[in-house]
Design an enzyme around this catalytic site. Structure first.
Site, short mmCIF file in Angstrom:
data_model
loop_
_atom_site.label_atom_id
_atom_site.label_comp_id
_atom_site.label_asym_id
_atom_site.label_seq_id
_atom_site.Cartn_x
_atom_site.Cartn_y
_atom_site.Cartn_z
N PRO A 93 -8.31 -32.16 -0.10
CA PRO A 93 -7.31 -31.32 -0.35
C PRO A 93 -6.35 -30.59 0.47
CG PRO A 93 -9.44 -30.29 -0.89
CD PRO A 93 -9.50 -31.65 -0.62
N ASN A 94 -5.08 -30.46 0.47
CA ASN A 94 -4.11 -30.09 1.25
C ASN A 94 -3.82 -30.96 2.76
OD1 ASN A 94 -3.99 -27.42 -0.05
ND2 ASN A 94 -5.99 -27.04 0.53
N ARG A 96 1.70 -27.66 7.01
CA ARG A 96 0.80 -26.68 6.73
C ARG A 96 0.27 -26.52 8.20
NH1 ARG A 96 -5.25 -28.56 5.63
NH2 ARG A 96 -6.13 -26.60 4.93
N TYR A 128 -3.48 -27.78 12.69
CA TYR A 128 -3.54 -29.07 12.05
C TYR A 128 -2.60 -29.99 12.88
CZ TYR A 128 -6.45 -27.00 8.77
OH TYR A 128 -7.74 -26.14 8.18
N ASN A 157 -12.49 -37.11 5.68
CA ASN A 157 -12.13 -35.65 6.03
C ASN A 157 -11.91 -35.06 4.44
OD1 ASN A 157 -11.24 -33.23 6.52
ND2 ASN A 157 -9.53 -33.71 7.96
N ALA A 169 -11.50 -28.77 2.38
CA ALA A 169 -12.26 -27.37 2.28
C ALA A 169 -13.51 -28.02 1.49
CB ALA A 169 -11.73 -26.58 1.74
N HIS A 216 -17.27 -27.91 2.89
CA HIS A 216 -18.19 -26.78 3.02
C HIS A 216 -18.77 -26.14 1.72
CE1 HIS A 216 -15.82 -26.70 6.51
NE2 HIS A 216 -14.83 -26.48 5.96
N ASP A 264 -23.23 -36.16 -3.12
CA ASP A 264 -24.13 -37.15 -3.92
C ASP A 264 -23.42 -38.21 -3.85
OD1 ASP A 264 -26.03 -35.29 -4.07
OD2 ASP A 264 -25.47 -34.70 -6.16
N GLU A 319 -17.82 -38.30 9.33
CA GLU A 319 -17.06 -37.07 8.98
C GLU A 319 -15.79 -37.04 9.89
OE1 GLU A 319 -19.74 -34.18 8.06
OE2 GLU A 319 -18.31 -32.74 8.05
N HIS A 327 -12.82 -34.18 11.04
CA HIS A 327 -12.39 -32.87 10.92
C HIS A 327 -11.04 -32.72 12.03
CE1 HIS A 327 -14.82 -31.58 7.86
NE2 HIS A 327 -15.76 -32.03 8.61
N ILE A 328 -9.86 -32.52 11.79
CA ILE A 328 -8.73 -32.42 12.74
C ILE A 328 -9.07 -31.22 13.43
CG2 ILE A 328 -6.15 -31.91 12.64
CD1 ILE A 328 -6.08 -33.21 10.18
N SER A 329 -9.40 -30.09 12.83
CA SER A 329 -9.66 -28.95 14.03
C SER A 329 -10.97 -28.82 14.12
CB SER A 329 -9.24 -27.64 13.19
OG SER A 329 -10.29 -27.38 11.92
N ARG A 389 -13.84 -21.84 14.14
CA ARG A 389 -13.16 -21.22 13.16
C ARG A 389 -14.35 -20.10 12.55
NH1 ARG A 389 -9.57 -25.36 10.19
NH2 ARG A 389 -8.40 -23.26 9.44
N ARG A 394 -16.71 -22.08 7.70
CA ARG A 394 -16.34 -23.62 7.99
C ARG A 394 -17.41 -24.28 8.86
NH1 ARG A 394 -10.82 -24.06 6.35
NH2 ARG A 394 -9.85 -22.04 6.50
C1 DHK Z 1 -9.40 -29.45 6.93
C2 DHK Z 1 -9.15 -28.41 6.16
O1 DHK Z 1 -8.46 -28.64 4.83
C3 DHK Z 1 -10.26 -27.25 6.03
O2 DHK Z 1 -10.52 -26.90 4.71
C4 DHK Z 1 -11.55 -27.51 6.76
C5 DHK Z 1 -10.39 -29.62 7.87
C6 DHK Z 1 -11.02 -28.29 8.17
C7 DHK Z 1 -9.92 -30.17 9.15
O3 DHK Z 1 -10.10 -29.54 10.47
O4 DHK Z 1 -9.24 -31.30 9.03
O5 DHK Z 1 -12.32 -26.71 7.03
#
Ligand code: DHK
Length: 145
Positions: free
Chosen positions: A11-12, A19, A24, A75, A78, A81, A88, A99, A101-103, A108, A112
């Site tokens: 998501p997002n 964003r 990011y 990735n 959210a 978490h 599963d 796995e 993650h960009i950040s 943070r 997270r």
């Molecule tokens: C991306 C998200 O959308 C967050 O909800 C995660 C992750 C971190 C990222 O760093 O790519 O907490």
């Protein structure tokens, strides 16, 4: 045959580049896909790219990868978490899982810092910006050789 790797974004992440660019970065998800495709060609990997804002879509994509893919780079946004259901699904996948993650999630908010997906992942990348996807593919090339 070249190993196929499924890249999944949760998501997002469709809003990448728009964003919170201070967290990011400025690259869009299309930029990431383009860079990954170029690298995959060099590494001898086939790629599939999927993004969804819906947990069920991500789970269906993981199920489909059971038949077609040697590895998954995920990735989960959210859902990292919160989602036992994605964990599963990944536990029902026999290939390699990275796995990404960009950040740097550990720098943070404390919510997270925990990842359900890390219980399954063969490796975790965080804090390398969108370059993390390419680092994940380089590792996948080794793991699936
Ligand atoms: C991306 C998200 O959308 C967050 O909800 C995660 C992750 C971190 C990222 O760093 O790519 O907490």
């Amino acid at each position: 045959m070249a190993p196929r790797i499924q890249i999944i974004n949760g998501p997002n992440l469709n809003l990448l580049g728009k964003r919170q660019p201070e967290i990011y970065g400025a690259e869009t998800l299309d930029d990431v896909a383009r860079d990954c495709e170029a690298l995959a060609a060099e590494l001898g990997l086939e790629l599939s790219f999927y993004q969804s804002n819906h947990e069920g879509g991500i789970i269906d994509c993981i199920h489909a990868a059971r038949e077609t893919c040697a590895g998954i780079v995920i990735n989960p946004g959210a859902y990292t978490h919160t989602s036992v259901a994605i964990l599963d699904a990944l536990n029902a996948f026999d290939g390699k899982v990275i796995e990404c993650h960009i950040s740097n999630v550990h720098k943070r908010e404390s919510f997270r810092h925990h990842s359900y997906v890390s219980l399954r992942a063969d490796g975790v990348i965080a804090g390398f910006g969108t370059q993390g996807y390419q680092l994940a593919l380089r590792r996948m090339a080794v793991l699936t050789a």
